[in-house]
Design a protein around this motif. Structure first.
Motif, PDB file in Angstrom:
ATOM      1  N   PRO B  25       0.837  -1.209   0.000  1.00  0.00           N
ATOM      2  CA  PRO B  25       0.000   0.000   0.000  1.00  0.00           C
ATOM      3  C   PRO B  25       0.871   1.257   0.000  1.00  0.00           C
ATOM      4  CG  PRO B  25       0.179  -0.866   2.217  1.00  0.00           C
ATOM      5  CD  PRO B  25       0.898  -1.843   1.320  1.00  0.00           C
ATOM      6  N   ILE B  26       0.221   2.392  -0.153  1.00  0.00           N
ATOM      7  CA  ILE B  26       0.925   3.663  -0.025  1.00  0.00           C
ATOM      8  C   ILE B  26       1.431   3.787   1.414  1.00  0.00           C
ATOM      9  CG2 ILE B  26       0.653   6.162  -0.097  1.00  0.00           C
ATOM     10  CD1 ILE B  26      -1.403   5.693  -2.377  1.00  0.00           C
ATOM     11  N   ALA B  67      -6.295 -13.895   3.826  1.00  0.00           N
ATOM     12  CA  ALA B  67      -5.534 -12.658   3.676  1.00  0.00           C
ATOM     13  C   ALA B  67      -4.879 -12.315   4.999  1.00  0.00           C
ATOM     14  CB  ALA B  67      -6.430 -11.516   3.214  1.00  0.00           C
ATOM     15  N   GLU B  68      -3.721 -11.699   4.908  1.00  0.00           N
ATOM     16  CA  GLU B  68      -3.015 -11.285   6.120  1.00  0.00           C
ATOM     17  C   GLU B  68      -2.282  -9.979   5.880  1.00  0.00           C
ATOM     18  OE1 GLU B  68      -0.344 -14.466   7.090  1.00  0.00           O
ATOM     19  OE2 GLU B  68       0.902 -14.153   5.321  1.00  0.00           O
ATOM     20  N   ARG B  69      -2.031  -9.285   6.988  1.00  0.00           N
ATOM     21  CA  ARG B  69      -1.281  -8.019   6.955  1.00  0.00           C
ATOM     22  C   ARG B  69      -0.559  -7.920   8.301  1.00  0.00           C
ATOM     23  NH1 ARG B  69      -3.557  -1.788   6.773  1.00  0.00           N
ATOM     24  NH2 ARG B  69      -1.805  -0.890   5.628  1.00  0.00           N
ATOM     25  N   PRO B  70       0.415  -8.776   8.517  1.00  0.00           N
ATOM     26  CA  PRO B  70       0.969  -9.000   9.859  1.00  0.00           C
ATOM     27  C   PRO B  70       1.604  -7.777  10.524  1.00  0.00           C
ATOM     28  CG  PRO B  70       2.283 -10.109   8.183  1.00  0.00           C
ATOM     29  CD  PRO B  70       1.053  -9.620   7.506  1.00  0.00           C
ATOM     30  N   VAL B  74       2.455  -4.264   4.274  1.00  0.00           N
ATOM     31  CA  VAL B  74       2.268  -5.174   3.137  1.00  0.00           C
ATOM     32  C   VAL B  74       1.205  -6.225   3.481  1.00  0.00           C
ATOM     33  CG1 VAL B  74       3.410  -6.970   1.781  1.00  0.00           C
ATOM     34  CG2 VAL B  74       4.614  -4.848   2.318  1.00  0.00           C
ATOM     35  N   SER B  75       0.411  -6.562   2.460  1.00  0.00           N
ATOM     36  CA  SER B  75      -0.612  -7.591   2.650  1.00  0.00           C
ATOM     37  C   SER B  75      -0.452  -8.674   1.596  1.00  0.00           C
ATOM     38  CB  SER B  75      -2.006  -6.971   2.548  1.00  0.00           C
ATOM     39  OG  SER B  75      -3.012  -7.961   2.676  1.00  0.00           O
TER      40      SER B  75
END
Lengths: 110, 115
Positions: B25-26, B67-70, B74-75
């Motif tokens: 992402p941004i 889905a993950e975004r630990p 970043v995902s």
């Protein structure tokens, strides 16, 4: 059941004239309505939004109108330019979830 | 600054194969969204993160999707045992603020083809 519908798959207008894109929805719980523009091989680009408590929002050549009683919104582009040719998606949001219509392809002829 | 970056841009998978799609992402954007777009249709919501917390996963079509975004940046969208009906463009979007979720910035997407 499709909660957000764009009944016109395509629209063609002459440069300089007004483009009107329409969208209907069924869910009264939507709190924000949005329009996105998409060119081929790119992701959608945010254009303009309107809160459910308003009936009009304007940004330059773009105006969005919301008619809650009819569950209808429209995007007006005045004046239309050839660079406006793209697919336009209407979307409606509750919380973090946005529901999109299937898009209207706008062609602006020089 | 850089926009939302997705990789790979194109992915061809054999039916039954697992795939992983990445979204950058941004920088600094709090919220991150995944959508699935079939040909000729609008994007369909899959899931939504606020920082590292997955707040809504109601759009994931089956338990094969994860889905993950630990670290809240970043995902990764993972699809296990891919099926032909999974063929679509997968779009990622990010949003800078929690209170203006309407302003979403989209990546160009990953086109997944399952043979």
């Amino acid at each position: 059941d499709q909660q957000v519908k764009q009944n016109s798959p395509s629209l063609s207008v002459q440069e300089g004239r007004i483009s009107i894109l329409n969208c209907d929805y069924t869910n009264s719980m939507f709190d924000y309505f949005l329009w996105y523009k998409k060119y081929p091989a790119e992701g959608p680009t945010f254009l303009i939004s309107i809160s459910s408590i308003k009936d009009k929002n304007e940004d330059g050549r773009f105006t969005v109108f919301l008619n809650k009683s009819a569950k209808h919104l429209s995007l007006h582009i005045v004046p239309s330019q050839p660079g406006d040719s793209a697919v336009y998606f209407c979307a409606a949001r509750t919380g973090g979830k946005s529901t999109f219509g299937d898009g209207t392809t706008l062609t602006v002829k020089p | 600054g850089a926009g939302v970056s997705q990789s790979p841009r194109y992915k061809v998978a054999k039916r039954g194969q697992d795939v992983a799609l990445r979204c950058d992402p941004i920088s600094g954007h709090v919220s991150l969204f995944w959508y699935q777009q079939a040909l000729g249709q609008g994007p369909e919501f899959l899931t939504y993160f606020q920082n590292e917390a997955q707040l809504d996963k109601s759009g994931l079509p089956s338990d094969r999707f994860f889905a993950e975004r630990p670290e809240g940046s970043v995902s990764t969208l993972k699809i296990q045992r891919t099926q032909q009906e999974d063929s679509a463009v997968y779009l990622c979007a990010s949003s800078p603020r929690e209170d203006r979720l309407d302003i979403q910035y989209f990546g160009a997407g990953t086109r997944l083809s399952v043979l």
